[in-house]
Design an enzyme around this catalytic site. Structure first.
Site, PDB file in Angstrom:
ATOM      1  N   ASP A 426       0.964  -1.247   0.115  1.00 57.58           N
ATOM      2  CA  ASP A 426       0.010   0.240   0.571  1.00 57.58           C
ATOM      3  C   ASP A 426       0.811   1.326  -0.020  1.00 57.58           C
ATOM      4  O   ASP A 426       1.697   1.486   0.467  1.00 57.58           O
ATOM      5  CB  ASP A 426      -0.682  -0.169   1.083  1.00 57.58           C
ATOM      6  CG  ASP A 426      -1.766   1.388   2.221  1.00 57.58           C
ATOM      7  OD1 ASP A 426      -2.787   1.574   0.502  1.00 57.58           O
ATOM      8  OD2 ASP A 426      -1.896   1.463   2.125  1.00 57.58           O
ATOM      9  N   THR A 428      -0.138   4.994   1.228  1.00 57.11           N
ATOM     10  CA  THR A 428      -0.479   6.077   1.949  1.00 57.11           C
ATOM     11  C   THR A 428      -0.372   5.567   3.219  1.00 57.11           C
ATOM     12  O   THR A 428      -1.505   4.072   3.550  1.00 57.11           O
ATOM     13  CB  THR A 428      -2.081   6.530   2.449  1.00 57.11           C
ATOM     14  OG1 THR A 428      -2.143   7.498   0.780  1.00 57.11           O
ATOM     15  CG2 THR A 428      -1.813   7.497   3.011  1.00 57.11           C
ATOM     16  N   GLU A 561      -1.110  20.914  -1.604  1.00 62.60           N
ATOM     17  CA  GLU A 561      -1.112  22.142  -1.369  1.00 62.60           C
ATOM     18  C   GLU A 561      -1.398  22.985   0.384  1.00 62.60           C
ATOM     19  O   GLU A 561      -1.133  24.369   0.078  1.00 62.60           O
ATOM     20  CB  GLU A 561      -3.352  21.960  -1.491  1.00 62.60           C
ATOM     21  CG  GLU A 561      -3.855  22.900  -1.917  1.00 62.60           C
ATOM     22  CD  GLU A 561      -5.440  22.441  -1.962  1.00 62.60           C
ATOM     23  OE1 GLU A 561      -6.098  22.295  -1.771  1.00 62.60           O
ATOM     24  OE2 GLU A 561      -5.489  22.678  -3.458  1.00 62.60           O
ATOM     25  N   ARG A 665       8.949  16.646  -6.558  1.00 63.16           N
ATOM     26  CA  ARG A 665       7.905  16.773  -7.359  1.00 63.16           C
ATOM     27  C   ARG A 665       7.203  18.690  -7.078  1.00 63.16           C
ATOM     28  O   ARG A 665       7.296  19.350  -6.868  1.00 63.16           O
ATOM     29  CB  ARG A 665       6.567  16.395  -6.717  1.00 63.16           C
ATOM     30  CG  ARG A 665       6.415  14.645  -5.666  1.00 63.16           C
ATOM     31  CD  ARG A 665       5.287  14.478  -4.279  1.00 63.16           C
ATOM     32  NE  ARG A 665       4.566  14.576  -4.964  1.00 63.16           N
ATOM     33  CZ  ARG A 665       3.180  14.057  -4.636  1.00 63.16           C
ATOM     34  NH1 ARG A 665       3.476  13.305  -3.700  1.00 63.16           N
ATOM     35  NH2 ARG A 665       2.138  14.759  -4.776  1.00 63.16           N
ATOM     36  N   GLY A 747      -4.783   3.375  -3.028  1.00 64.27           N
ATOM     37  CA  GLY A 747      -6.162   3.779  -3.882  1.00 64.27           C
ATOM     38  C   GLY A 747      -6.121   5.723  -4.585  1.00 64.27           C
ATOM     39  O   GLY A 747      -7.281   6.241  -5.130  1.00 64.27           O
ATOM     40  N   LYS A 868      -7.242  -5.191  -5.281  1.00 65.39           N
ATOM     41  CA  LYS A 868      -5.313  -5.893  -4.767  1.00 65.39           C
ATOM     42  C   LYS A 868      -5.691  -6.849  -3.880  1.00 65.39           C
ATOM     43  O   LYS A 868      -4.156  -7.915  -4.620  1.00 65.39           O
ATOM     44  CB  LYS A 868      -5.307  -4.597  -2.996  1.00 65.39           C
ATOM     45  CG  LYS A 868      -5.504  -3.221  -3.445  1.00 65.39           C
ATOM     46  CD  LYS A 868      -4.921  -2.544  -2.252  1.00 65.39           C
ATOM     47  CE  LYS A 868      -5.279  -0.466  -2.090  1.00 65.39           C
ATOM     48  NZ  LYS A 868      -4.977  -0.250  -0.999  1.00 65.39           N
ATOM     49  N   ASP A 888      -1.539  -0.246   5.993  1.00 66.12           N
ATOM     50  CA  ASP A 888      -2.020  -0.582   7.069  1.00 66.12           C
ATOM     51  C   ASP A 888      -3.254  -0.044   7.503  1.00 66.12           C
ATOM     52  O   ASP A 888      -3.793   0.488   9.044  1.00 66.12           O
ATOM     53  CB  ASP A 888      -1.431   1.464   7.263  1.00 66.12           C
ATOM     54  CG  ASP A 888      -1.699   2.033   6.745  1.00 66.12           C
ATOM     55  OD1 ASP A 888      -1.709   1.674   5.835  1.00 66.12           O
ATOM     56  OD2 ASP A 888      -1.519   3.624   7.553  1.00 66.12           O
ATOM     57  N   ASN A 891      -9.202  -1.200   4.038  1.00 73.00           N
ATOM     58  CA  ASN A 891      -8.408  -1.428   2.399  1.00 73.00           C
ATOM     59  C   ASN A 891      -7.179  -2.413   2.046  1.00 73.00           C
ATOM     60  O   ASN A 891      -7.156  -3.006   0.402  1.00 73.00           O
ATOM     61  CB  ASN A 891      -8.367  -0.357   1.885  1.00 73.00           C
ATOM     62  CG  ASN A 891      -6.922   0.723   2.699  1.00 73.00           C
ATOM     63  OD1 ASN A 891      -6.582   1.090   3.068  1.00 73.00           O
ATOM     64  ND2 ASN A 891      -6.237   0.771   0.739  1.00 73.00           N
TER      65      ASN A 891
END
Length: 1231
Positions: A426, A428, A561, A665, A747, A868, A888, A891
């Site tokens: 994963d 995030t 942001e 980035r 995701g 997944k 973690d 999902n």
């Protein structure tokens, strides 16, 4: 909080222009209808949960379970798990046969060991499953407020929540089930939801209630509330929902923006009201979960085949023994009058030799059962239990911040950790901590920011190390020149000193030219002012004021942001207030006195999408000027620049390339001034597009937005460093050097995933990206107006057309890789969730897997939890190699359970992943230690332990067979029964356990050694049969050398020969010495524990013999006083023991000596260097050897640094050639 009270008064509907359009009242009835038939049969009576307590409207309860067993299934399922092992089946049959008269042993001696082995293993399984049950109960016993009736809400546990209940969820609480949002504490029914446990994204999602239910805004409003929901049946689709609400004799359509999913969290909203639609295992997150599988390691599965081989050997020698016994019974037994054949039980009858042979076959099958060691399973379970304790207690995998240690939740898969080929991760919360740091920027063609990125620092460090090695072959002047050039090329990062202010979260920028208002002294001040205002105004964030410090924090849709807003604040432009239609920025400059608050009226917001790759905001400033501020991907922005807006294009492009090379980035910033008439015409078209209803609404909005976002003027660019979790790049680099492949399944949007790929060095500049997406099909359709019209009419591209396009993209990509001639070329595969749906279909999945395996890295974006799990299954079954999944959140549960090994990150966002995992760690970086140290050692320990176990039991079991042949197939054993029983339990068990627990080869500084596991070097058939052959050789030496020595040989001083008990005891002594000396040769790491257990086991044999011989003869039998009276006084006993032991271990000793001298394995070389202390005396050699002990890889920090080094070396060569020509030019006239 103050910010919360302020925001409650705001209606922010207009900020989310693409997703929040309400349908007109006259078409509500039309859209409210649902398809009939299967899939849309669920009916929910709101605020009437009693109706759902009986059929046909009775739905599942809200409790969840992730355990493998329950009270009813534990015994049958547990026994099934145990008797999946071939050896246990054999011993079960042997235990049953031991109840008959043909058994050479008592029934207790066969049944008791099997009962103990199975009982202990099942007890361990029960304890591990009990831990899962406790964690389930923690979730099921969470509290939530539920409407009891009469407008009164009471706290109730999650497991007691039912379909139809109205619940009140408060800020920072998880949603207990899938809910329909009815209202929130905000006037317009908006709430903010964090879905990290579902899709991995940490940016907040906006949900809004239907307008008809906004009045249900307090507890009392639900006193008489009644409604009915008709919707889709339970399904795993997280991003879709079809249903309608019947309320007040009207029907209102429900879409995903009104659905609050279980395990997502309410954020920045005091409270919401919702009605329960799906509970427990019907909820979408649990629909994405898979049943807890029963996992077995590859070594354990292979061990079954070894058992089959040994069982075949057992049957073969039993048949030989049976045939021999049958022949002797028929032809010779009639002459053995003293046996008085036939016996009363019919075990030997010369008139029926076949029946006697059959009885003897059963006897032999039990007698030679030592070939198949039942104690092996107990020993392995005990060793794995101790290995798991070492994992739990490893201080290097202890997270001090959270106080969380590593946890081996099951010990069955310890050795599997050392055989992993592919890691599926994963993103995030696993790889990233979602913190961006503003590091550099380019404004008006000038680069600002002196602080170096991690990639720059690592490249400089590596080059300096390379130069030190090369200086020995260069002149001092050359070395000095090159070192000075490195210093010129490398920008060092100053460390924070006492005179520096503390670090600011999200802002690591260092450049005095811009700080403290110094930017006013730079050229192009107007462009700089626009740059900072774009950062402060062009966003969708919400400010929250800290009541203690007075400063602001920002709730942004993305961490980028938030970093831009922090940067704008530090540059003197602080975003401090947002209303429904305005943004207020507090500007410190150019007025150095009191900060001035400037208000910008928001006219339109053109939101970011993965297809647009940009966002824009149209504002009116205090002077009445209408401005469009735009930020986005440089490729998108540059294509939309006007002719006079390209002034800084070349310089900015150069800076962006440098930032990309350094792992940052980037975004480009641009603006445009608008005339009132121009804006009015466009806004009219935009409002029509917003108000339209139909399948082409999004397409129309994009087309109208694109009309405005043209003829822009380039201002500059930003570069932020994505803050990965501590140690993630280093960990990925080590794993890549160990030869492991890493797939990222997230995701997140494709752009976010790609940026993370660059941050953690899965992607790098120069790597060829293969992007497979359905947007290619959309792009093709958008090329012509006729195609657009056709799509608008049909509303969807046919399934077959999309599938063919995806197949074509995969085929073309595979062909491109095959035709690539550069051996150093690296490919990265990036695919989105929609495309993956087609790629995972049966007729295409193997083609997709073949492409993915050929790529250096794979990133799957916008994938659902079910996808997944499907990807994990495809990799596991398609490659046949060991997979590890790590995540973690909830999902990630599906892929964690589907993989051969599941690792859960015990983060702050729930424990769902940990509850479903096999191993739990606090941070991704601990995966390096878990695999490269514990995994590698556990694999090697278990492999050596099993091979040795079979070796020693073959030695012992075959000597029984040889003696039976020697004794005329009589079934007589040469060893005392207590010798046999103590062989595996006392005399050889502890050394093999020490081998399985303490054996080490080298440290994790040599990651390439990990490949010994995936290549299965220590447990392949060549090595297994080698150990079997070694056991066969040792058994032959032990038996025939002893028989040769003592046959017709005087043993006692009086000339008496050795009897059977003496020869058996001497033979057994030789076995004890031989197998323990053998394990001493296997071990490469000795502590006092190993010495104690190995040599102590030999000493234990003599102690046992002494004690056993001292017992009364009614107990000890022929062994009474055998050591003191018969063996110890005889020199031939000691000489034979030494001779036989030496002869047994000589071939293995010669083998390892030859191998280390002429064909050493990698760890042999490293061990020798360490033994002779060359790692201390010759650091250069030691560094070279460590560099060699890495797998060639195209991903990871090292690969990225090497690419950076190539660039720096190219620059140095150019400068050297330039310096040489300049140095020679004054002399040219003299030539």
């Amino acid at each position: 909080m103050a910010g919360g009270r302020i925001r409650e008064k705001i209606r922010r509907s207009n900020l989310y222009t693409f997703a929040c359009v309400r349908p007109h009242a006259d078409i509500i009835e039309e859209l409210g209808s649902l398809p009939d038939g299967p899939g849309f049969s669920r009916i929910v009576f709101c605020n009437q949960s009693d109706l759902h307590r009986r059929k046909p409207l009775r739905y599942g309860l809200n409790n969840i379970s992730t355990t493998k067993y329950n009270v009813i299934t534990f015994l049958p399922k547990g026994l099934f798990e145990q008797f999946r092992r071939a050896a246990n089946i054999y011993f079960l049959l042997a235990s049953i046969l031991s109840l008959t008269s043909v058994s050479p042993f008592g029934a207790v001696s066969m049944i008791a060991p099997l009962t103990i082995v199975v009982g202990l293993t099942m007890a361990k399984e029960a304890i591990e499953d009990w831990r899962r049950f406790i964690q389930d109960m923690k979730v099921n016993n969470r509290k939530v407020s539920v409407h009891r009736g009469g407008g009164v809400f009471v706290d109730r546990t999650w497991q007691k929540v039912r379909v139809g209940d109205v619940v009140k969820v408060k800020k920072d609480q998880f949603f207990p089930a899938d809910l329909l949002l009815l209202s929130s504490s905000y006037d317009d029914g908006i709430c903010y939801v964090e879905t990290m446990n579902l899709d991995g994204e940490t940016n907040l999602k906006v949900k809004r209630a239907l307008e008809v239910t906004l009045s249900l805004d307090d507890d009392a409003a639900f006193k008489d509330f009644k409604a009915r929901i008709r919707c889709e049946d339970p399904n795993p689709n997280l991003y879709t929902f079809v249903g309608n609400l019947e309320y007040g004799r009207q029907i209102y359509p429900i879409d995903p923006s009104q659905i609050l999913l279980r395990d997502s969290k309410l954020r920045n909203t005091p409270h919401v009201y919702g009605v329960v639609i799906f509970t427990g295992h019907d909820s979408k997150v649990m629909q994405n979960a898979t049943e807890s599988p029963s996992k077995r390691s590859k070594i354990e599965k292979k061990m079954d085949y070894i058992i089959y081989i040994l069982f075949s050997v057992l049957v073969f020698i039993s048949l030989v023994s049976s045939v021999g016994f049958s022949a002797r019974t028929k032809y010779e037994m009639p002459n053995w009058w003293y046996l008085r054949p036939p016996d009363s039980k019919g075990l030997y009858d010369p008139s029926r030799p076949a029946l006697s042979g059959l009885f003897h076959l059963v006897t032999a099958l039990i007698l030679y059962g030592y070939l198949i060691p039942i104690s092996l399973y107990v020993s392995i379970e005990f060793v794995k239990f101790l290995q798991a304790i070492f994992i739990d207690q490893d201080i290097h995998m202890y997270d001090e911040e959270s106080g969380t240690p590593a946890q081996a939740r099951t010990s069955n898969l310890n050795e599997e950790l050392g055989q992993v080929d592919t890691i599926l991760s994963d993103k995030t919360g696993t790889l990233t901590c979602n913190q961006m740091d503003f590091l550099k920027c380019s404004i008006a063609g000038v680069a600002y920011g002196k602080r170096s990125s991690e990639v720059e620092l690592a490249a400089a460090k590596q080059m300096a190390r390379d130069l030190e090695e090369q200086e020995s072959g260069m002149t001092s002047s050359d070395g000095a020149f090159r070192r000075s050039e490195i210093e010129l090329e490398t920008i060092s990062t100053p460390k924070w000193g006492n005179d520096h202010k503390p670090a600011i979260k999200g802002f690591s920028f260092e450049d005095d030219r811009l700080m403290g208002g110094n930017w006013l002294n730079e050229p192009n001040v107007d462009i700089m002012l626009l740059n900072f205002r774009i950062l402060a105004v062009c966003h969708t964030a919400i400010p929250e004021q800290n009541e203690q410090s007075g400063g602001f924090t920002y709730e942004a849709e993305s961490p980028d942001e938030a970093a831009f807003l922090v940067a704008a604040r530090e540059f003197g432009f602080e975003f401090c207030k947002r209303t429904q239609s305005t943004v207020v920025v507090r500007e410190r400059y150019p007025n150095f006195g009191q900060p001035v608050e400037r208000e910008y009226k928001i006219l339109n917001l053109l939101d970011f999408t993965s297809k647009r790759k940009r966002m824009s905001v149209i504002v009116r400033d205090e002077d009445g000027q209408i401005l469009l501020f735009c930020k986005g991907a440089d490729s998108i922005i540059f294509d939309r620049l006007s002719k006079n807006g390209r002034m800084y294009l070349d310089a900015t492009t150069r800076h962006l390339n440098e930032y990309g090379d350094n792992g940052l980035r980037t975004l480009a910033l641009a603006y445009k001034k608008l005339e009132e008439s121009e804006y009015a015409v466009w806004n009219n078209e935009f409002q029509k597009a917003k108000s339209s209803i139909g399948g082409d609404r999004e397409t129309t909005l994009e087309r109208v937005s694109d009309m405005m976002e043209k003829d822009l003027i380039l201002v500059g660019a930003t570069a932020v460093e994505d803050k990965l979790q501590k140690g993630v790049p280093e960990c990925i680099d080590k794993l890549a050097q160990a030869g492991l492949k890493l797939w990222v399944l997230t995701g997140d949007k494709m752009e976010t995933a790609i940026n993370i790929g660059f941050s953690c060095s899965l992607l790098r500049q120069g790597m060829k990206q293969i992007c497979i997406s359905t947007t290619h099909i959309d792009g093709t359709a958008n090329d012509s107006k006729e195609a657009i019209k056709e799509i608008s009419d049909i509303l969807f591209v046919s399934h077959q057309a999309i599938k063919e396009s995806i197949s074509l993209q995969i085929t073309n990509a595979s062909q491109m890789i095959k035709l690539e001639k550069d051996p150093h070329a690296a490919f990265a595969l990036i695919i989105d969730g929609k495309s993956l749906t087609y790629a995972l279909e049966d007729d295409m999945k193997h083609q997709f897997l073949s492409l993915a395996v050929d790529c250096a890295s794979v990133i799957c974006c916008r994938v659902s939890p079910k996808q997944k799990a499907l990807v994990t299954r495809l990799v596991k079954e398609g490659t046949g190699k060991t997979t590890l999944a790590i995540g973690d959140g909830a999902n990630d549960v599906g892929m964690i359970q589907e993989a051969d090994i599941g690792v859960g990150i015990s983060g702050a966002e729930g424990m769902q992943a940990v509850m479903a995992s096999d191993f739990a760690i606090a941070q991704f970086r601990f995966l390096e230690k878990l695999l490269l140290v514990h995994g590698h050692w556990c694999y090697k320990r278990i492999a050596l332990m099993i091979c040795y176990f079979f070796y020693k039991n073959i030695v012992f079991g075959l000597t029984l067979f040889y003696f039976e042949i020697f004794a005329g197939f009589s079934g007589q054993t040469i060893y005392d029964d207590w010798y046999s029983l103590s062989f595996n339990v006392i005399l050889t068990s502890l050394p093999v356990i020490s081998l399985g627990v303490f054996e080490q080869d080298v440290s994790s500084d040599f990651p390439a050694l990990y490949q010994q596991g995936p290549k299965n070097l220590f447990f392949d058939w060549y090595r297994i049969f080698g150990w079997m052959g070694n056991g066969l050789y040792t058994s032959l030496i032990v038996f025939f050398l002893n028989i040769t020595i003592f046959y017709n040989q005087a043993f006692r001083a009086g000339g008496q020969m050795a009897d059977m008990s003496v020869v058996g005891t001497i033979m057994f002594t030789c076995i004890i010495w031989a197998v323990n000396a053998q394990i001493a040769l296997i071990m490469s790491h000795f502590t006092w524990i190993q010495h104690l257990l190995v040599w102590g086991s030999i000493g234990m044999w003599y102690i046992f013999l002494l004690i056993y011989g001292a017992l009364p003869s009614t107990i000890s039998g022929n062994a009474h006083g055998i050591l003191l009276e018969a063996l110890a006084p005889a020199p031939i006993y000691w000489a034979t023991t030494f001779l036989v032991t030496f002869a047994c271990i000589l071939p293995y000793f010669a083998h390892i000596a030859f191998q280390r001298a002429f064909n050493p394995m990698d760890h042999h070389v490293i061990q020798e260097i360490k033994y002779y202390k060359k790692d201390i005396e010759d650091q250069g050699m030691w560094f070279r050897e460590r560099s060699k002990a890495r797998e060639k890889t195209k991903i990871g920090f090292t690969a990225r640094v090497e690419a950076k080094i190539m660039q720096l070396r190219t620059k140095l060569q150019k400068k050297q050639s330039g310096a040489g020509s300049n140095f020679q030019s004054p002399r040219s006239p003299m030539s």
